[in-house]
Design a protein around this motif. Structure first.
Motif, PDB file in Angstrom:
ATOM      1  N   ASP A 122      23.556  79.168 -23.661  1.00  0.00           N
ATOM      2  CA  ASP A 122      23.443  78.855 -22.229  1.00  0.00           C
ATOM      3  C   ASP A 122      24.476  79.662 -21.450  1.00  0.00           C
TER       4      ASP A 122
ATOM      5  N   GLU B 157      26.733  79.010 -19.073  1.00  0.00           N
ATOM      6  CA  GLU B 157      28.123  78.534 -18.981  1.00  0.00           C
ATOM      7  C   GLU B 157      28.848  78.730 -20.321  1.00  0.00           C
TER       8      GLU B 157
ATOM      9  N   VAL C  75      29.668  82.402 -20.908  1.00  0.00           N
ATOM     10  CA  VAL C  75      30.783  82.837 -20.065  1.00  0.00           C
ATOM     11  C   VAL C  75      32.099  82.333 -20.650  1.00  0.00           C
ATOM     12  N   ARG C  76      32.093  81.046 -21.050  1.00  0.00           N
ATOM     13  CA  ARG C  76      33.317  80.454 -21.612  1.00  0.00           C
ATOM     14  C   ARG C  76      33.749  81.226 -22.868  1.00  0.00           C
TER      15      ARG C  76
ATOM     16  N   ASP D 281      19.519  83.614 -19.746  1.00  0.00           N
ATOM     17  CA  ASP D 281      20.926  83.270 -19.542  1.00  0.00           C
ATOM     18  C   ASP D 281      21.830  84.431 -19.943  1.00  0.00           C
TER      19      ASP D 281
ATOM     20  N   TYR E  67      27.487  88.564 -14.780  1.00  0.00           N
ATOM     21  CA  TYR E  67      28.771  87.923 -14.476  1.00  0.00           C
ATOM     22  C   TYR E  67      29.926  88.734 -15.080  1.00  0.00           C
TER      23      TYR E  67
END
Ligand code: G3P
Length: 218
Positions: free
Chosen positions: A66, A68, A71-72, A93, A100
């Motif tokens: 996913d 998020e 990104v984490r 995603d 991003y």
């Protein structure tokens, strides 16, 4: 064309690096598992170890699927070493995550690419590298090298800066074919790289040079 080695095996990475022609390393969760590397801290330590051997980009793949989570994880991986490239699969995603990361100046490698359309999205999202898997296409009686030609052509038409990183290379001839197709990078198993050195006339020629020398220099 840049040469990356496609492994998480430290001995092989050292051997390829000692040749003096290695430009980077790619890994994936399967390659890490093959070396028995597990657990968040061990995985991170292994990436740092690789970065300390090779002076070049080292791809480290996210496990999250996913946005998020990617990104984490990607931010943690990127903070490990300036040469870490966050490897992200070409999903909805994944493309958002690449966009991003690219806006934050974090290098990315868009992986599991099997079509020109996927490569187009990766470039539009600002991926540093796109990884078409040529061997796996060959495995299903498709033409992996042809995909490299298509992506190189597409990127040149539109001036995309994303580098074409030919992946899933299985043998030496794939490296030559990818070079001919204009791939920016080939990521290869060690054996395929060493295969480039092999020619029977080189061996025979060297044998003759040495025996002629020894005749006069016993
Ligand atoms: O690093 C990704 C890719 O090179 C995997 O290769 O041989 O598992 O298809 P392969």
């Amino acid at each position: 064309m840049k040469f990356f080695i496609d492994t998480a095996n430290i001995d092989q990475i050292k051997e390829a690096n000692d040749l003096g022609v290695l430009d980077g390393v790619t890994t994936n969760p399967s390659l890490m598992a093959k070396e028995g590397i597990s657990g968040e801290d061990n995985i991170k330590a292994h990436y740092v170890k690789i970065c300390n051997i090779v002076d070049g980009d080292v791809s480290a793949e996210v496990i999250a699927t996913d946005f998020e989570g990617m990104v984490r994880e990607g931010e943690i991986l990127a903070a490990l070493h300036p040469n870490i490239v966050v490897k992200v699969p070409v999903t909805k995603d994944g493309i958002k995550a690449i966009k991003y990361f690219s806006s934050k100046g974090i290098k990315t490698n868009c992986t599991l690419v099997f079509s020109p359309g996927q490569a187009l999205l990766a470039a539009k999202a600002g991926a540093t590298y796109v990884s078409p898997f040529i061997g796996r296409l060959d495995d299903i009686a498709s033409d992996g090298v042809e995909l490299i030609y298509q992506i190189v052509d597409l990127y040149s038409t539109y001036g995309y800066e994303t580098q074409v990183l030919a992946a899933s290379i299985r043998h030496t001839q794939h490296i030559i074919q990818c070079a001919e197709a204009g791939a920016d990078v080939s990521t290869c198993p060690l054996d395929a790289i060493l295969g480039l050195l092999k020619h029977p006339l080189t061996d025979l020629g060297l044998e003759k040079f040495l025996s002629d020398y020894r005749k006069l220099n016993p």
